[in-house]
Enzyme design. Structure first.
Site, PDB file in Angstrom:
ATOM      1  N   CYS A   1      -6.407   2.089   5.798  1.00  0.00           N
ATOM      2  CA  CYS A   1      -6.989   0.923   6.020  1.00  0.00           C
ATOM      3  C   CYS A   1      -6.460   0.490   7.215  1.00  0.00           C
ATOM      4  O   CYS A   1      -5.588   1.145   8.143  1.00  0.00           O
ATOM      5  CB  CYS A   1      -6.850  -0.171   5.189  1.00  0.00           C
ATOM      6  SG  CYS A   1      -5.200  -0.848   4.926  1.00  0.00           S
TER       7      CYS A   1
ATOM      8  N   GLU B   1       0.852   4.003   1.886  1.00  0.00           N
ATOM      9  CA  GLU B   1       1.216   4.385   3.215  1.00  0.00           C
ATOM     10  C   GLU B   1       2.417   3.448   3.663  1.00  0.00           C
ATOM     11  O   GLU B   1       3.436   4.138   4.011  1.00  0.00           O
ATOM     12  CB  GLU B   1       0.224   4.168   4.294  1.00  0.00           C
ATOM     13  CG  GLU B   1      -0.897   5.220   3.926  1.00  0.00           C
ATOM     14  CD  GLU B   1      -2.220   4.062   3.189  1.00  0.00           C
ATOM     15  OE1 GLU B   1      -3.248   4.450   3.459  1.00  0.00           O
ATOM     16  OE2 GLU B   1      -1.795   3.293   2.384  1.00  0.00           O
TER      17      GLU B   1
ATOM     18  N   CYS C   1      -2.669  -0.305   7.438  1.00  0.00           N
ATOM     19  CA  CYS C   1      -1.749   0.959   7.190  1.00  0.00           C
ATOM     20  C   CYS C   1      -1.988   1.999   8.611  1.00  0.00           C
ATOM     21  O   CYS C   1      -1.092   2.580   9.098  1.00  0.00           O
ATOM     22  CB  CYS C   1      -2.027   1.815   6.090  1.00  0.00           C
ATOM     23  SG  CYS C   1      -1.643   0.941   4.602  1.00  0.00           S
TER      24      CYS C   1
ATOM     25  N   HIS D   1       1.043  -1.019  -0.109  1.00  0.00           N
ATOM     26  CA  HIS D   1       0.150  -0.122   0.051  1.00  0.00           C
ATOM     27  C   HIS D   1       0.658   1.258  -0.086  1.00  0.00           C
ATOM     28  O   HIS D   1       2.182   1.109   0.608  1.00  0.00           O
ATOM     29  CB  HIS D   1      -0.873   0.141   1.231  1.00  0.00           C
ATOM     30  CG  HIS D   1      -1.916  -1.048   1.191  1.00  0.00           C
ATOM     31  ND1 HIS D   1      -2.837  -0.828   1.979  1.00  0.00           N
ATOM     32  CD2 HIS D   1      -2.060  -2.110   0.594  1.00  0.00           C
ATOM     33  CE1 HIS D   1      -3.921  -2.005   1.827  1.00  0.00           C
ATOM     34  NE2 HIS D   1      -3.315  -2.690   0.817  1.00  0.00           N
TER      35      HIS D   1
END
Length: 157
Positions: A84, A56, A87, A54
């Site tokens: 999410c 992040e 993260c 992801h």
């Protein structure tokens, strides 16, 4: 501490990262980690063999590597989509001071929409949260991606 001018400046750069992901065919989410006005790490979502790829997580890893430490206290994470749970947990564990995001994610957001991991008092660290910066631009990229994806799926069938 909130600085609206800096928030807009850095969020625009996160949107550019998201745009790069869109051009690659990945979900358009972009992230930056900033400390004292300096970008330490950037990332955008990637569909590859790493389920943690992801935006992040990539930005946090790069920032930690640049600083030579896991503790990112004092850093601000700018991300185009509300983090999410994975993260958000990474932000808490890395001691990120502040998370600024664009689009809310009512289906998986952990910055206040569905969960509130970033500010959960049961955890050992809490992140200040600023939501909705450039939300239209951030949401627009995601809508464009999913429209294109649906169109491609319909064309193949």
């Amino acid at each position: 501490m909130r600085d609206p001018v800096s928030d807009l400046f850095f969020m625009r750069q996160a949107v550019e990262e998201a745009q790069r992901a869109l051009e690659r065919g990945d979900v358009p989410v972009g992230a930056l980690v900033v400390l004292n006005g300096e970008i330490l790490g950037k990332g955008s979502n990637r569909k590859d063999t790493d389920p943690t790829a992801h935006a992040e997580v990539q930005a946090l890893r790069r920032a930690a590597e640049k600083l030579g430490r896991w503790n990112l206290r004092g850093c601000v994470l700018y991300v185009t989509l509300e983090p999410c749970p994975m993260c958000a947990g990474a932000c808490v564990n890395a001691r990120v001071s502040r998370v600024v995001f664009g689009a809310a994610d009512p289906r998986a957001g952990a910055g206040g929409s569905l969960y509130n991991i970033l500010h959960d008092t049961r955890l050992n660290h809490r992140c200040e949260v600023c939501a909705g910066i450039l939300s239209r631009e951030c949401s627009g990229l995601l809508q464009e991606y999913f429209l294109m994806r649906r169109h491609r799926t319909n064309v193949k069938n």
